[in-house]
Design a protein around this motif. Structure first.
Motif, mmCIF file in Angstrom:
data_model
loop_
_atom_site.group_PDB
_atom_site.id
_atom_site.type_symbol
_atom_site.label_atom_id
_atom_site.label_comp_id
_atom_site.label_asym_id
_atom_site.label_seq_id
_atom_site.Cartn_x
_atom_site.Cartn_y
_atom_site.Cartn_z
ATOM 1 N N LYS A 172 0.869 -1.166 0.000
ATOM 2 C CA LYS A 172 0.000 0.000 0.000
ATOM 3 C C LYS A 172 0.914 1.227 0.000
ATOM 4 C CE LYS A 172 -3.863 -0.509 2.406
ATOM 5 N NZ LYS A 172 -4.840 -0.733 3.509
ATOM 6 N N LEU A 173 0.626 2.179 -0.871
ATOM 7 C CA LEU A 173 1.491 3.346 -1.019
ATOM 8 C C LEU A 173 0.745 4.636 -0.712
ATOM 9 C CD1 LEU A 173 3.478 2.713 -4.333
ATOM 10 C CD2 LEU A 173 4.095 2.085 -1.993
ATOM 11 N N LYS A 174 1.465 5.542 -0.046
ATOM 12 C CA LYS A 174 1.086 6.948 0.024
ATOM 13 C C LYS A 174 2.224 7.736 -0.618
ATOM 14 C CE LYS A 174 -1.190 8.404 3.629
ATOM 15 N NZ LYS A 174 -1.550 8.725 5.032
ATOM 16 N N GLU A 175 2.129 9.044 -0.583
ATOM 17 C CA GLU A 175 3.107 9.863 -1.304
ATOM 18 C C GLU A 175 4.544 9.553 -0.888
ATOM 19 O OE1 GLU A 175 3.439 14.253 -0.697
ATOM 20 O OE2 GLU A 175 2.843 14.297 -2.818
ATOM 21 N N GLN A 176 4.799 9.455 0.429
ATOM 22 C CA GLN A 176 6.155 9.204 0.921
ATOM 23 C C GLN A 176 6.187 8.065 1.936
ATOM 24 O OE1 GLN A 176 7.093 13.906 1.162
ATOM 25 N NE2 GLN A 176 8.749 12.637 1.943
ATOM 26 N N GLU A 177 5.215 7.147 1.843
ATOM 27 C CA GLU A 177 5.126 6.044 2.797
ATOM 28 C C GLU A 177 4.717 4.763 2.079
ATOM 29 O OE1 GLU A 177 3.181 7.346 6.769
ATOM 30 O OE2 GLU A 177 2.329 8.632 5.202
ATOM 31 N N SER A 178 5.143 3.645 2.632
ATOM 32 C CA SER A 178 4.703 2.345 2.126
ATOM 33 C C SER A 178 4.460 1.397 3.292
ATOM 34 C CB SER A 178 5.743 1.745 1.172
ATOM 35 O OG SER A 178 6.929 1.388 1.866
ATOM 36 N N LEU A 179 3.516 0.493 3.092
ATOM 37 C CA LEU A 179 3.268 -0.590 4.025
ATOM 38 C C LEU A 179 3.355 -1.863 3.200
ATOM 39 C CD1 LEU A 179 2.554 -1.255 6.969
ATOM 40 C CD2 LEU A 179 0.145 -1.231 6.292
ATOM 41 N N LEU A 180 4.324 -2.714 3.520
ATOM 42 C CA LEU A 180 4.659 -3.867 2.688
ATOM 43 C C LEU A 180 4.353 -5.160 3.416
ATOM 44 C CD1 LEU A 180 8.195 -2.646 1.525
ATOM 45 C CD2 LEU A 180 5.981 -2.123 0.507
ATOM 46 N N LEU A 181 3.730 -6.083 2.700
ATOM 47 C CA LEU A 181 3.423 -7.405 3.234
ATOM 48 C C LEU A 181 4.015 -8.442 2.300
ATOM 49 C CD1 LEU A 181 1.888 -9.323 5.181
ATOM 50 C CD2 LEU A 181 -0.102 -9.068 3.661
ATOM 51 N N GLN A 182 4.971 -9.216 2.810
ATOM 52 C CA GLN A 182 5.588 -10.279 2.016
ATOM 53 C C GLN A 182 5.035 -11.617 2.475
ATOM 54 O OE1 GLN A 182 9.912 -10.143 1.487
ATOM 55 N NE2 GLN A 182 9.982 -12.387 1.598
ATOM 56 N N VAL A 183 4.610 -12.453 1.516
ATOM 57 C CA VAL A 183 3.983 -13.737 1.838
ATOM 58 C C VAL A 183 4.551 -14.822 0.926
ATOM 59 C CG1 VAL A 183 1.852 -12.592 2.550
ATOM 60 C CG2 VAL A 183 2.065 -13.437 0.199
ATOM 61 N N LYS A 184 4.246 -16.072 1.251
ATOM 62 C CA LYS A 184 4.560 -17.170 0.343
ATOM 63 C C LYS A 184 3.641 -17.078 -0.864
ATOM 64 C CE LYS A 184 5.463 -21.245 2.055
ATOM 65 N NZ LYS A 184 5.355 -22.523 2.804
ATOM 66 N N ALA A 185 4.166 -17.404 -2.032
ATOM 67 C CA ALA A 185 3.430 -17.206 -3.282
ATOM 68 C C ALA A 185 2.085 -17.923 -3.281
ATOM 69 C CB ALA A 185 4.277 -17.666 -4.458
ATOM 70 N N GLU A 186 2.030 -19.124 -2.727
ATOM 71 C CA GLU A 186 0.805 -19.911 -2.788
ATOM 72 C C GLU A 186 -0.262 -19.454 -1.801
ATOM 73 O OE1 GLU A 186 3.847 -22.427 -0.419
ATOM 74 O OE2 GLU A 186 3.835 -21.015 -2.103
ATOM 75 N N THR A 187 0.050 -18.468 -0.966
ATOM 76 C CA THR A 187 -0.956 -17.974 -0.018
ATOM 77 C C THR A 187 -2.187 -17.468 -0.740
ATOM 78 O OG1 THR A 187 0.808 -17.322 1.497
ATOM 79 C CG2 THR A 187 -1.365 -16.353 1.877
ATOM 80 N N PHE A 188 -2.000 -16.688 -1.799
ATOM 81 C CA PHE A 188 -3.118 -16.127 -2.550
ATOM 82 C C PHE A 188 -3.261 -16.734 -3.944
ATOM 83 C CE2 PHE A 188 -1.688 -12.534 0.229
ATOM 84 C CZ PHE A 188 -2.781 -12.560 1.087
ATOM 85 N N ALA A 189 -2.266 -17.452 -4.406
ATOM 86 C CA ALA A 189 -2.306 -18.011 -5.760
ATOM 87 C C ALA A 189 -1.637 -19.373 -5.773
ATOM 88 C CB ALA A 189 -1.614 -17.071 -6.747
ATOM 89 N N PRO A 190 -2.365 -20.434 -5.402
ATOM 90 C CA PRO A 190 -1.765 -21.770 -5.397
ATOM 91 C C PRO A 190 -1.306 -22.176 -6.791
ATOM 92 C CG PRO A 190 -4.157 -21.883 -5.155
ATOM 93 C CD PRO A 190 -3.788 -20.449 -5.024
ATOM 94 N N LEU A 191 -0.322 -23.054 -6.841
ATOM 95 C CA LEU A 191 0.224 -23.478 -8.126
ATOM 96 C C LEU A 191 -0.815 -24.210 -8.959
ATOM 97 C CD1 LEU A 191 3.744 -24.746 -6.975
ATOM 98 C CD2 LEU A 191 3.143 -22.536 -7.992
ATOM 99 N N GLU A 192 -1.728 -24.929 -8.304
ATOM 100 C CA GLU A 192 -2.787 -25.640 -9.014
ATOM 101 C C GLU A 192 -4.114 -25.385 -8.321
ATOM 102 O OE1 GLU A 192 -2.215 -29.766 -9.653
ATOM 103 O OE2 GLU A 192 -0.288 -29.544 -10.642
ATOM 104 N N GLY A 193 -5.168 -25.277 -9.111
ATOM 105 C CA GLY A 193 -6.509 -25.176 -8.555
ATOM 106 C C GLY A 193 -6.805 -23.837 -7.920
#
Length: 319
Positions: free
Chosen positions: A46-67
């Protein structure tokens, strides 16, 4: 856990200076939707003009490799060195997506403040995004909505650790998965027995098992014969296969072959109707047109509707 959205609101005490560094009084990303870096779903930000809030996750959390993603609620531990990380940053100038996502990031602006979440809990509530019915009554699953909540987050700050408030990170919408399109080019269905019929193409099939034996009769109809789908009779199954290599040899065997490998299996809910219209072609041959009406297919916790009137196919029988 009680859900509610609240401000990510806490004071940042920075040493003021005249070099353009951001010196905000509060952090507030409530009105900003989370986005991801080019459909990778590893870094959500999430970005503002001079700020960011970053969330790093495992790829399959929101997009599994299958199904499809798992529908329901999942919890993940936020840690500074683990698979799930939460970081707040402020900068000494205006930022953009390139400051977050590019492999070679701009040299300006510089990071003024960086807080890492040492501990915390991320809760993700995933629901399918089901479309409104089309003109033919059909629906489809067009991705998923992931509502993300953060609780008990402890930030590592230069002046010491600080526990932040519970807050709603936002809703991330993914479209890496959509429900299958059920369509068969051939109008001719086939019959294994009086109680089992099927239609198919190279990568999918639709089968009716335990077909009501009164539906297929060598008697012309003035009104269609109908029978309701239940858990024991007229069981409709749509199957999607991983490879486009289906042949007629697959059907009418017990047990059915293990190849091609099945990708998805959808079963019709009870309550839909099978309709058969029979016409006499000659002295010994009859044509039966089979139509499915008001069919809803279910796979685990996912559901979508076929067209309200779906032509299964037609078969011919001899007197």
């Amino acid at each position: 856990m009680k859900k509610f959205a609240c401000l990510l609101l806490f004071a940042i005490m920075l040493n003021g200076c005249d070099d353009g560094d951001l010196v905000p009084e509060i952090i507030n990303f409530e009105e900003i939707d989370p986005v991801n870096c080019d459909n990778t779903y590893v870094l959500i930000y999430k970005l503002k003009e001079q700020e960011s809030l970053l969330l790093q996750v495992k790829a399959e959390t929101f997009a599994p490799l299958e199904g499809a993603p798992e529908v329901g609620t999942e919890e993940y531990d936020i840690t500074e060195g683990g698979d799930y990380k939460l970081v707040y940053k402020s900068y000494d100038g205006v930022i953009s997506k390139s400051n977050i996502c590019d492999a070679i990031r701009p040299s300006f602006p510089n990071v003024s403040t960086e807080w890492f979440a040492k501990t915390g809990l991320m809760e993700v509530i995933t629901t399918p995004n089901v479309t409104e019915p089309a003109a033919d009554g059909s629906t489809k699953i067009a991705g998923f909505n992931h509502s993300i909540y953060m609780t008990n987050v402890t930030y590592s700050k230069p002046e010491g650790d600080q526990v932040g408030p519970e807050f709603f990170f936002g809703v991330l919408t993914t479209s890496t998965y959509t429900s299958p399109t059920v369509s068969f080019a051939a109008t001719t269905a086939r019959q294994c027995s009086q109680t089992q019929i099927y239609n198919w193409n190279s990568d999918s099939s639709i089968i009716i098992d335990a077909l009501d034996p009164t539906l297929i009769q060598n008697i012309e109809t003035t009104d269609p014969r109908t029978s309701t789908i239940s858990s024991t009779q007229n069981k409709v199954t749509y199957t999607k296969y991983k490879t486009a290599s289906m042949t007629a040899d697959y059907f009418c065997k017990t047990p059915r072959p293990t190849t091609p490998e099945i990708e998805e299996t959808w079963n019709a809910l009870a309550g839909g109707v099978i309709e058969v219209e029979t016409t006499k072609l000659d002295n010994t041959t009859y044509k039966h047109v089979i139509t499915l009406k008001n069919i809803e297919l279910k796979n685990g916790s996912l559901q979508f509707k076929l067209a309200s009137t779906f032509i299964f196919g037609e078969i011919t029988t001899q007197q």
